[in-house]
Design a protein around this motif. Structure first.
Motif, PDB file in Angstrom:
ATOM      1  N   GLY A 146      24.214   2.309  -1.758  1.00 42.28           N
ATOM      2  CA  GLY A 146      23.375   3.452  -2.089  1.00 42.28           C
ATOM      3  C   GLY A 146      21.948   3.041  -2.383  1.00 42.28           C
ATOM      4  N   ARG A 147      21.261   3.909  -3.083  1.00 42.57           N
ATOM      5  CA  ARG A 147      19.844   3.682  -3.367  1.00 42.57           C
ATOM      6  C   ARG A 147      19.605   2.351  -4.083  1.00 42.57           C
ATOM      7  NH1 ARG A 147      16.769   6.148  -8.274  1.00 42.57           N
ATOM      8  NH2 ARG A 147      14.690   5.322  -7.903  1.00 42.57           N
ATOM      9  N   LEU A 148      20.482   2.022  -5.037  1.00 33.21           N
ATOM     10  CA  LEU A 148      20.306   0.760  -5.762  1.00 33.21           C
ATOM     11  C   LEU A 148      20.379  -0.433  -4.807  1.00 33.21           C
ATOM     12  CD1 LEU A 148      20.110  -0.740  -8.563  1.00 33.21           C
ATOM     13  CD2 LEU A 148      22.602  -0.937  -8.394  1.00 33.21           C
ATOM     14  N   SER A 149      21.345  -0.394  -3.875  1.00 37.27           N
ATOM     15  CA  SER A 149      21.490  -1.497  -2.914  1.00 37.27           C
ATOM     16  C   SER A 149      20.226  -1.627  -2.071  1.00 37.27           C
ATOM     17  CB  SER A 149      22.681  -1.262  -1.980  1.00 37.27           C
ATOM     18  OG  SER A 149      23.687  -0.496  -2.588  1.00 37.27           O
ATOM     19  N   VAL A 170      12.583 -14.052 -15.637  1.00 40.74           N
ATOM     20  CA  VAL A 170      13.350 -13.293 -16.612  1.00 40.74           C
ATOM     21  C   VAL A 170      14.792 -13.790 -16.566  1.00 40.74           C
ATOM     22  CG1 VAL A 170      13.360 -11.352 -14.975  1.00 40.74           C
ATOM     23  CG2 VAL A 170      14.153 -10.971 -17.300  1.00 40.74           C
ATOM     24  N   VAL A 171      15.323 -14.099 -17.729  1.00 37.09           N
ATOM     25  CA  VAL A 171      16.716 -14.536 -17.849  1.00 37.09           C
ATOM     26  C   VAL A 171      17.316 -13.720 -18.988  1.00 37.09           C
ATOM     27  CG1 VAL A 171      18.272 -16.498 -18.174  1.00 37.09           C
ATOM     28  CG2 VAL A 171      15.976 -16.896 -17.250  1.00 37.09           C
ATOM     29  N   SER A 172      18.368 -12.956 -18.703  1.00 35.45           N
ATOM     30  CA  SER A 172      18.902 -12.066 -19.734  1.00 35.45           C
ATOM     31  C   SER A 172      20.349 -11.696 -19.495  1.00 35.45           C
ATOM     32  CB  SER A 172      18.114 -10.742 -19.769  1.00 35.45           C
ATOM     33  OG  SER A 172      16.753 -10.951 -19.998  1.00 35.45           O
ATOM     34  N   ASN A 173      21.060 -11.537 -20.618  1.00 35.79           N
ATOM     35  CA  ASN A 173      22.337 -10.822 -20.596  1.00 35.79           C
ATOM     36  C   ASN A 173      21.998  -9.442 -21.126  1.00 35.79           C
ATOM     37  OD1 ASN A 173      23.633 -13.281 -19.930  1.00 35.79           O
ATOM     38  ND2 ASN A 173      23.563 -13.850 -22.089  1.00 35.79           N
ATOM     39  N   ILE A 174      21.747  -8.530 -20.230  1.00 39.97           N
ATOM     40  CA  ILE A 174      21.188  -7.244 -20.639  1.00 39.97           C
ATOM     41  C   ILE A 174      22.264  -6.313 -21.196  1.00 39.97           C
ATOM     42  CG2 ILE A 174      19.231  -7.300 -19.035  1.00 39.97           C
ATOM     43  CD1 ILE A 174      20.943  -5.258 -17.317  1.00 39.97           C
ATOM     44  N   PRO A 175      21.830  -5.319 -21.997  1.00 41.39           N
ATOM     45  CA  PRO A 175      22.762  -4.247 -22.362  1.00 41.39           C
ATOM     46  C   PRO A 175      23.021  -3.398 -21.117  1.00 41.39           C
ATOM     47  CG  PRO A 175      20.558  -3.828 -23.245  1.00 41.39           C
ATOM     48  CD  PRO A 175      20.509  -5.163 -22.607  1.00 41.39           C
ATOM     49  N   TYR A 176      24.289  -3.189 -20.779  1.00 49.00           N
ATOM     50  CA  TYR A 176      24.605  -2.581 -19.475  1.00 49.00           C
ATOM     51  C   TYR A 176      24.173  -1.130 -19.362  1.00 49.00           C
ATOM     52  CZ  TYR A 176      27.176  -6.895 -18.803  1.00 49.00           C
ATOM     53  OH  TYR A 176      27.518  -8.218 -18.692  1.00 49.00           O
ATOM     54  N   SER A 177      23.963  -0.474 -20.499  1.00 48.29           N
ATOM     55  CA  SER A 177      23.542   0.930 -20.436  1.00 48.29           C
ATOM     56  C   SER A 177      22.143   1.083 -19.833  1.00 48.29           C
ATOM     57  CB  SER A 177      23.554   1.542 -21.837  1.00 48.29           C
ATOM     58  OG  SER A 177      22.708   0.794 -22.684  1.00 48.29           O
ATOM     59  N   ILE A 178      21.363   0.010 -19.808  1.00 47.43           N
ATOM     60  CA  ILE A 178      20.017   0.123 -19.235  1.00 47.43           C
ATOM     61  C   ILE A 178      19.894  -0.594 -17.885  1.00 47.43           C
ATOM     62  CG2 ILE A 178      18.891   0.431 -21.496  1.00 47.43           C
ATOM     63  CD1 ILE A 178      17.853  -2.528 -21.115  1.00 47.43           C
ATOM     64  N   SER A 179      21.021  -0.899 -17.259  1.00 49.50           N
ATOM     65  CA  SER A 179      20.997  -1.672 -16.010  1.00 49.50           C
ATOM     66  C   SER A 179      20.057  -1.076 -14.968  1.00 49.50           C
ATOM     67  CB  SER A 179      22.405  -1.764 -15.414  1.00 49.50           C
ATOM     68  OG  SER A 179      23.249  -2.437 -16.309  1.00 49.50           O
ATOM     69  N   ALA A 180      20.186   0.232 -14.726  1.00 48.03           N
ATOM     70  CA  ALA A 180      19.351   0.843 -13.680  1.00 48.03           C
ATOM     71  C   ALA A 180      17.875   0.908 -14.094  1.00 48.03           C
ATOM     72  CB  ALA A 180      19.900   2.206 -13.291  1.00 48.03           C
ATOM     73  N   PRO A 181      17.537   1.501 -15.250  1.00 46.68           N
ATOM     74  CA  PRO A 181      16.109   1.532 -15.606  1.00 46.68           C
ATOM     75  C   PRO A 181      15.485   0.148 -15.740  1.00 46.68           C
ATOM     76  CG  PRO A 181      17.471   2.396 -17.415  1.00 46.68           C
ATOM     77  CD  PRO A 181      18.356   2.253 -16.222  1.00 46.68           C
ATOM     78  N   PHE A 182      16.247  -0.819 -16.222  1.00 49.77           N
ATOM     79  CA  PHE A 182      15.729  -2.189 -16.321  1.00 49.77           C
ATOM     80  C   PHE A 182      15.410  -2.736 -14.930  1.00 49.77           C
ATOM     81  CE2 PHE A 182      17.053  -6.598 -15.631  1.00 49.77           C
ATOM     82  CZ  PHE A 182      16.056  -7.265 -16.332  1.00 49.77           C
ATOM     83  N   CYS A 208      12.974  -1.947 -24.691  1.00 52.40           N
ATOM     84  CA  CYS A 208      12.273  -2.606 -23.573  1.00 52.40           C
ATOM     85  C   CYS A 208      11.902  -1.635 -22.456  1.00 52.40           C
ATOM     86  CB  CYS A 208      13.113  -3.751 -23.023  1.00 52.40           C
ATOM     87  SG  CYS A 208      14.538  -3.184 -22.094  1.00 52.40           S
ATOM     88  N   ILE A 209      12.566  -0.496 -22.407  1.00 53.79           N
ATOM     89  CA  ILE A 209      12.251   0.474 -21.349  1.00 53.79           C
ATOM     90  C   ILE A 209      10.952   1.215 -21.668  1.00 53.79           C
ATOM     91  CG2 ILE A 209      13.090   2.549 -20.105  1.00 53.79           C
ATOM     92  CD1 ILE A 209      14.624  -0.134 -19.523  1.00 53.79           C
ATOM     93  N   ASP A 210      10.673   1.353 -22.976  1.00 55.41           N
ATOM     94  CA  ASP A 210       9.519   2.157 -23.399  1.00 55.41           C
ATOM     95  C   ASP A 210       8.196   1.401 -23.396  1.00 55.41           C
ATOM     96  OD1 ASP A 210      11.259   4.165 -23.879  1.00 55.41           O
ATOM     97  OD2 ASP A 210      11.358   3.877 -26.053  1.00 55.41           O
ATOM     98  N   ILE A 211       8.258   0.083 -23.418  1.00 54.44           N
ATOM     99  CA  ILE A 211       7.009  -0.665 -23.602  1.00 54.44           C
ATOM    100  C   ILE A 211       6.601  -1.409 -22.333  1.00 54.44           C
ATOM    101  CG2 ILE A 211       7.383  -0.961 -26.083  1.00 54.44           C
ATOM    102  CD1 ILE A 211       8.103  -3.939 -25.388  1.00 54.44           C
TER     103      ILE A 211
END
Ligand code: SAH
Length: 233
Positions: A135-138, A89-101, A78-81
Protein backbone atom coordinates in the motif's frame (compact mmCIF):
# COMPACT_ATOMS: atom_id res chain seq x y z
CA UNK A 1 2.55 5.38 26.58
CA UNK A 2 3.59 2.36 24.60
CA UNK A 3 6.44 1.45 26.94
CA UNK A 4 8.06 -1.89 26.22
CA UNK A 5 11.76 -1.82 26.91
CA UNK A 6 14.17 -3.82 24.78
CA UNK A 7 16.25 -5.77 27.28
CA UNK A 8 18.08 -8.25 25.00
CA UNK A 9 21.64 -6.96 24.93
CA UNK A 10 22.47 -8.99 21.82
CA UNK A 11 19.79 -7.18 19.83
CA UNK A 12 20.81 -3.80 21.26
CA UNK A 13 24.43 -4.35 20.28
CA UNK A 14 23.53 -5.54 16.79
CA UNK A 15 21.37 -2.44 16.23
CA UNK A 16 24.37 -0.24 16.91
CA UNK A 17 26.49 -2.40 14.61
CA UNK A 18 23.94 -2.35 11.75
CA UNK A 19 23.73 1.43 11.93
CA UNK A 20 27.49 1.72 11.26
CA UNK A 21 27.65 4.90 13.31
CA UNK A 22 31.05 6.17 14.42
CA UNK A 23 32.57 8.93 16.52
CA UNK A 24 31.87 11.51 13.80
CA UNK A 25 28.11 11.00 13.93
CA UNK A 26 25.27 12.77 15.64
CA UNK A 27 22.59 10.19 16.31
CA UNK A 28 18.91 10.83 16.92
CA UNK A 29 17.03 8.43 19.19
CA UNK A 30 13.26 8.51 19.58
CA UNK A 31 11.84 7.17 22.85
CA UNK A 32 14.97 6.27 24.85
CA UNK A 33 12.83 4.77 27.64
CA UNK A 34 15.25 3.60 30.35
CA UNK A 35 18.30 4.39 28.22
CA UNK A 36 19.53 0.88 27.36
CA UNK A 37 20.08 1.73 23.70
CA UNK A 38 21.06 5.32 24.48
CA UNK A 39 24.07 4.16 26.47
CA UNK A 40 25.34 1.97 23.64
CA UNK A 41 24.82 4.79 21.15
CA UNK A 42 26.68 7.22 23.41
CA UNK A 43 29.70 4.91 23.42
CA UNK A 44 29.76 4.70 19.62
CA UNK A 45 28.75 8.16 18.42
CA UNK A 46 29.99 11.72 18.75
CA UNK A 47 26.66 12.85 20.09
CA UNK A 48 23.24 11.40 20.92
CA UNK A 49 20.07 13.46 20.95
CA UNK A 50 17.23 11.52 22.54
CA UNK A 51 13.63 12.69 22.42
CA UNK A 52 11.40 11.19 25.12
CA UNK A 53 7.79 12.11 25.75
CA UNK A 54 7.55 10.80 29.30
CA UNK A 55 8.93 13.44 31.63
CA UNK A 56 8.80 10.93 34.53
CA UNK A 57 11.79 9.17 32.96
CA UNK A 58 13.97 12.28 33.20
CA UNK A 59 15.62 11.42 36.56
CA UNK A 60 16.18 7.80 35.50
CA UNK A 61 17.71 8.73 32.16
CA UNK A 62 19.86 11.54 33.50
CA UNK A 63 21.03 9.28 36.33
CA UNK A 64 21.80 6.28 34.12
CA UNK A 65 23.70 8.39 31.61
CA UNK A 66 25.34 10.87 33.97
CA UNK A 67 28.81 9.63 33.04
CA UNK A 68 28.29 10.56 29.37
CA UNK A 69 28.77 14.18 28.37
CA UNK A 70 27.65 13.58 24.77
CA UNK A 71 23.98 12.83 25.42
CA UNK A 72 21.28 15.47 25.16
CA UNK A 73 17.67 14.80 26.16
CA UNK A 74 14.64 16.59 24.84
CA UNK A 75 11.45 15.86 26.76
CA UNK A 76 8.67 16.30 24.22
CA UNK A 77 6.42 14.44 21.81
CA UNK A 78 8.73 13.76 18.87
CA UNK A 79 5.89 14.17 16.37
CA UNK A 80 5.13 17.72 17.54
CA UNK A 81 8.61 19.19 17.46
CA UNK A 82 11.27 19.94 14.89
CA UNK A 83 14.21 17.58 15.10
CA UNK A 84 17.73 18.95 15.36
CA UNK A 85 20.23 18.02 12.63
CA UNK A 86 21.41 14.40 12.75
CA UNK A 87 23.47 11.98 10.66
CA UNK A 88 21.74 8.79 11.67
CA UNK A 89 18.67 7.70 13.56
CA UNK A 90 18.71 4.54 15.67
CA UNK A 91 15.60 3.79 17.73
CA UNK A 92 13.28 1.24 19.22
CA UNK A 93 10.27 3.41 18.60
CA UNK A 94 6.88 3.34 20.30
CA UNK A 95 4.79 1.43 17.76
CA UNK A 96 1.79 3.73 18.05
CA UNK A 97 3.74 6.41 16.16
CA UNK A 98 5.21 4.13 13.47
CA UNK A 99 3.44 5.83 10.56
CA UNK A 100 3.79 9.50 11.60
CA UNK A 101 7.41 8.88 12.61
CA UNK A 102 8.26 7.26 9.27
CA UNK A 103 6.59 10.02 7.25
CA UNK A 104 8.31 12.67 9.37
CA UNK A 105 11.66 11.08 8.51
CA UNK A 106 11.06 12.17 4.91
CA UNK A 107 11.42 15.81 6.00
CA UNK A 108 15.07 15.30 6.96
CA UNK A 109 18.23 14.32 5.18
CA UNK A 110 20.48 11.81 6.91
CA UNK A 111 22.76 8.87 6.16
CA UNK A 112 21.01 5.94 7.75
CA UNK A 113 18.06 4.86 9.84
CA UNK A 114 18.04 1.67 11.91
CA UNK A 115 14.64 1.26 13.47
CA UNK A 116 12.87 -1.45 15.43
CA UNK A 117 9.22 -1.59 14.32
CA UNK A 118 6.36 -3.95 14.92
CA UNK A 119 7.02 -6.89 12.58
CA UNK A 120 3.83 -6.47 10.54
CA UNK A 121 4.62 -2.79 9.97
CA UNK A 122 8.16 -3.66 8.86
CA UNK A 123 6.74 -6.24 6.44
CA UNK A 124 4.43 -3.62 4.92
CA UNK A 125 7.41 -1.41 4.21
CA UNK A 126 9.30 -4.06 2.24
CA UNK A 127 6.43 -5.90 0.54
CA UNK A 128 5.92 -6.01 -3.24
CA UNK A 129 2.98 -4.97 -5.43
CA UNK A 130 0.14 -7.48 -5.51
CA UNK A 131 0.60 -8.70 -1.94
CA UNK A 132 -2.29 -7.96 0.45
CA UNK A 133 -0.16 -5.75 2.71
CA UNK A 134 1.14 -3.61 -0.17
CA UNK A 135 0.00 0.00 0.00
CA UNK A 136 0.90 3.63 0.39
CA UNK A 137 3.44 2.91 3.14
CA UNK A 138 5.27 0.41 0.91
CA UNK A 139 5.35 2.85 -2.00
CA UNK A 140 6.54 5.81 0.04
CA UNK A 141 9.17 3.80 1.88
CA UNK A 142 10.55 2.19 -1.26
CA UNK A 143 10.44 5.41 -3.27
CA UNK A 144 12.67 7.27 -0.84
CA UNK A 145 14.61 4.43 0.81
CA UNK A 146 16.04 1.01 0.24
CA UNK A 147 14.31 -0.73 3.15
CA UNK A 148 15.65 -4.02 4.45
CA UNK A 149 14.56 -6.21 7.35
CA UNK A 150 17.76 -7.07 9.20
CA UNK A 151 16.34 -9.30 11.87
CA UNK A 152 13.09 -10.38 13.49
CA UNK A 153 13.01 -9.72 17.24
CA UNK A 154 10.76 -11.99 19.32
CA UNK A 155 8.43 -10.42 21.89
CA UNK A 156 10.45 -12.13 24.63
CA UNK A 157 13.27 -9.61 24.01
CA UNK A 158 11.12 -6.90 25.60
CA UNK A 159 9.94 -6.12 29.11
CA UNK A 160 7.06 -5.95 29.75
CA UNK A 161 6.46 -8.46 26.97
CA UNK A 162 4.30 -7.00 24.19
CA UNK A 163 1.70 -9.01 22.23
CA UNK A 164 3.53 -8.63 18.90
CA UNK A 165 6.90 -9.52 17.44
CA UNK A 166 9.25 -6.86 16.13
CA UNK A 167 11.78 -6.39 13.36
CA UNK A 168 14.84 -4.24 12.94
CA UNK A 169 14.72 -2.35 9.66
CA UNK A 170 17.40 -0.49 7.81
CA UNK A 171 16.13 2.50 5.83
CA UNK A 172 18.86 3.60 3.48
CA UNK A 173 18.03 6.90 1.80
CA UNK A 174 18.20 6.50 -1.99
CA UNK A 175 21.15 8.32 -3.46
CA UNK A 176 20.26 11.70 -4.98
CA UNK A 177 16.58 11.32 -4.18
CA UNK A 178 14.81 14.67 -3.86
CA UNK A 179 11.66 15.04 -1.81
CA UNK A 180 8.70 15.54 -4.13
CA UNK A 181 5.64 16.51 -2.10
CA UNK A 182 3.44 16.57 -5.20
CA UNK A 183 4.32 12.95 -5.82
CA UNK A 184 3.61 12.15 -2.16
CA UNK A 185 0.15 13.75 -2.46
CA UNK A 186 -0.47 11.86 -5.69
CA UNK A 187 0.35 8.53 -4.02
CA UNK A 188 -1.81 9.36 -1.01
CA UNK A 189 -4.82 10.22 -3.16
CA UNK A 190 -4.31 7.30 -5.55
CA UNK A 191 -4.07 4.76 -2.74
CA UNK A 192 -7.32 5.90 -1.21
CA UNK A 193 -8.73 3.79 -4.04
CA UNK A 194 -6.13 1.03 -3.91
CA UNK A 195 -8.58 -1.78 -4.62
CA UNK A 196 -10.12 -0.07 -7.65
CA UNK A 197 -8.77 -0.15 -11.16
CA UNK A 198 -6.58 2.73 -12.26
CA UNK A 199 -9.21 4.19 -14.60
CA UNK A 200 -11.77 4.57 -11.80
CA UNK A 201 -9.26 5.64 -9.16
CA UNK A 202 -7.79 8.37 -11.36
CA UNK A 203 -11.25 9.50 -12.39
CA UNK A 204 -12.41 9.87 -8.79
CA UNK A 205 -9.18 11.22 -7.31
CA UNK A 206 -7.98 13.56 -10.07
CA UNK A 207 -10.90 13.88 -12.53
CA UNK A 208 -8.67 12.54 -15.32
CA UNK A 209 -9.63 10.06 -18.02
CA UNK A 210 -7.10 7.30 -18.47
CA UNK A 211 -7.93 3.91 -19.94
CA UNK A 212 -6.20 1.47 -17.59
CA UNK A 213 -7.67 -1.70 -16.14
CA UNK A 214 -4.83 -2.60 -13.79
CA UNK A 215 -5.67 -2.47 -10.11
CA UNK A 216 -3.97 0.32 -8.18
CA UNK A 217 -2.43 -2.03 -5.63
CA UNK A 218 -0.66 -4.03 -8.35
CA UNK A 219 1.40 -1.02 -9.51
CA UNK A 220 5.09 -0.95 -8.64
CA UNK A 221 7.02 2.28 -8.26
CA UNK A 222 8.04 2.61 -11.94
CA UNK A 223 4.38 2.19 -12.99
CA UNK A 224 3.23 4.72 -10.40
CA UNK A 225 5.80 7.23 -11.64
CA UNK A 226 4.61 6.70 -15.20
CA UNK A 227 1.00 7.21 -14.17
CA UNK A 228 1.97 10.36 -12.28
CA UNK A 229 3.54 11.73 -15.48
CA UNK A 230 0.44 10.81 -17.50
CA UNK A 231 -1.78 12.65 -15.04
CA UNK A 232 0.35 15.68 -14.27
CA UNK A 233 3.48 15.56 -16.47
N1 SAH B 1 13.89 2.65 23.19
C1 SAH B 1 13.61 2.11 24.51
C2 SAH B 1 12.16 2.26 24.90
C3 SAH B 1 11.13 1.74 23.96
S1 SAH B 1 9.50 2.03 24.58
C4 SAH B 1 14.08 0.68 24.57
O1 SAH B 1 14.57 0.18 23.59
O2 SAH B 1 13.99 0.05 25.60
C5 SAH B 1 9.05 3.50 23.74
C6 SAH B 1 9.48 4.78 24.43
O3 SAH B 1 8.99 5.87 23.65
C7 SAH B 1 8.89 4.98 25.81
O4 SAH B 1 9.90 5.41 26.68
C8 SAH B 1 7.82 6.06 25.65
O5 SAH B 1 7.66 6.89 26.79
C9 SAH B 1 8.39 6.86 24.50
N2 SAH B 1 7.41 7.58 23.67
C10 SAH B 1 6.12 7.23 23.41
N3 SAH B 1 5.56 8.10 22.56
C11 SAH B 1 6.50 9.04 22.27
C12 SAH B 1 6.52 10.22 21.46
N4 SAH B 1 5.45 10.57 20.77
N5 SAH B 1 7.68 10.94 21.39
C13 SAH B 1 8.78 10.56 22.09
N6 SAH B 1 8.81 9.45 22.88
C14 SAH B 1 7.70 8.71 22.97
Amino acid sequence: LDQNFLIDSGVLEREVRYSEIDEQDTVLEIGPGLGFLTERLARAAKKVIAIERDKRLEPVLKGELSSFSNVEFIFADCIDIEWPKFDAVVSNIPYSISAPFTFKLLDYSFESATICYQKEFAEKMVTEPGYPNYGRLSVMTQYYFEPEILEVVPKSAFWPQPKVDSAVVDLNPREGMERDKKFDDFVRELFRYSSKNVRNAVQIAFKKDIEDNRKVDTLGIPEIKELYKKCFG
